[in-house]
Motif scaffolding. Structure first.
Motif, PDB file in Angstrom:
ATOM      1  N   ALA A  22       0.848  -1.195   0.000  1.00 11.22           N
ATOM      2  CA  ALA A  22       0.000   0.000   0.000  1.00 11.22           C
ATOM      3  C   ALA A  22       0.882   1.244   0.000  1.00 11.22           C
ATOM      4  N   ARG A  23       0.265   2.377  -0.333  1.00 11.94           N
ATOM      5  CA  ARG A  23       0.980   3.654  -0.294  1.00 11.94           C
ATOM      6  C   ARG A  23       0.043   4.726   0.223  1.00 11.94           C
ATOM      7  N   THR A  24       0.626   5.833   0.626  1.00  7.37           N
ATOM      8  CA  THR A  24      -0.202   6.946   1.075  1.00  7.37           C
ATOM      9  C   THR A  24      -0.910   7.539  -0.128  1.00  7.37           C
ATOM     10  N   GLY A  25      -2.121   8.030   0.077  1.00 12.59           N
ATOM     11  CA  GLY A  25      -2.919   8.524  -1.027  1.00 12.59           C
ATOM     12  C   GLY A  25      -2.856  10.021  -1.239  1.00 12.59           C
ATOM     13  N   SER A  26      -2.445  10.769  -0.255  1.00 10.40           N
ATOM     14  CA  SER A  26      -2.432  12.229  -0.359  1.00 10.40           C
ATOM     15  C   SER A  26      -1.231  12.718  -1.156  1.00 10.40           C
ATOM     16  N   GLU A  27      -1.482  13.702  -2.009  1.00  6.29           N
ATOM     17  CA  GLU A  27      -0.382  14.320  -2.756  1.00  6.29           C
ATOM     18  C   GLU A  27       0.401  15.282  -1.866  1.00  6.29           C
ATOM     19  N   HIS A  42      11.207  14.641  -1.236  1.00  3.30           N
ATOM     20  CA  HIS A  42      12.645  14.617  -0.956  1.00  3.30           C
ATOM     21  C   HIS A  42      13.207  13.214  -1.126  1.00  3.30           C
ATOM     22  N   ASP A  43      12.436  12.214  -0.682  1.00  2.00           N
ATOM     23  CA  ASP A  43      12.918  10.834  -0.701  1.00  2.00           C
ATOM     24  C   ASP A  43      11.722   9.889  -0.617  1.00  2.00           C
ATOM     25  N   ARG A  44      11.928   8.642  -0.992  1.00  2.00           N
ATOM     26  CA  ARG A  44      10.915   7.588  -0.874  1.00  2.00           C
ATOM     27  C   ARG A  44      11.562   6.371  -0.228  1.00  2.00           C
ATOM     28  N   VAL A  65       6.253   4.940   1.561  1.00  2.00           N
ATOM     29  CA  VAL A  65       6.092   6.283   2.123  1.00  2.00           C
ATOM     30  C   VAL A  65       7.056   7.259   1.452  1.00  2.00           C
ATOM     31  N   ARG A  66       6.725   8.544   1.567  1.00  2.00           N
ATOM     32  CA  ARG A  66       7.567   9.607   1.005  1.00  2.00           C
ATOM     33  C   ARG A  66       7.995  10.545   2.121  1.00  2.00           C
ATOM     34  N   SER A  80       8.813  16.590   6.167  1.00  2.00           N
ATOM     35  CA  SER A  80       7.623  15.965   6.722  1.00  2.00           C
ATOM     36  C   SER A  80       7.446  14.610   6.061  1.00  2.00           C
ATOM     37  N   ALA A  81       7.239  13.560   6.842  1.00  2.00           N
ATOM     38  CA  ALA A  81       7.058  12.223   6.275  1.00  2.00           C
ATOM     39  C   ALA A  81       5.589  11.950   6.064  1.00  2.00           C
TER      40      ALA A  81
END
Length: 82
Positions: A22-27, A42-44, A65-66, A80-81
């Motif tokens: 799964a991944r976060t959905g918010s841009e 910045h990073d993933r 996550v990003r 911010s993560a």
């Protein structure tokens, strides 16, 4: 998958184990330090949760996550993560 804020990617079974990606959905998300919206990546990386069970079978959840950069010049954190 019914988890607010997450987007289900894929599910598979390997040798009796279930893996959910799964991944976060918010841009963009609010910076944890200043509260301003942050959207620049910045990073993933991936986080893996293990030792869960579903129907008596092991489950691994892989969360993509990003780490976002806060563009607010007054912000002390800058990252911010999500």
């Amino acid at each position: 998958m019914n988890c607010p804020g997450l987007v289900g990617g894929s599910q598979d079974w390997k040798a009796g184990n279930r893996r959910i990606v799964a991944r976060t959905g918010s841009e963009q998300v609010a910076c944890r330090s200043c509260g301003e919206p942050a959207a620049r990546v910045h990073d993933r990386h991936r986080r893996r949760l293990q030792d869960l069970a579903c129907g008596g079978r092991p489950v691994q959840i892989e969360l993509k996550v990003r780490r976002l950069i806060c563009d607010n010049p007054a912000c002390l954190s800058g990252q911010s993560a999500t």
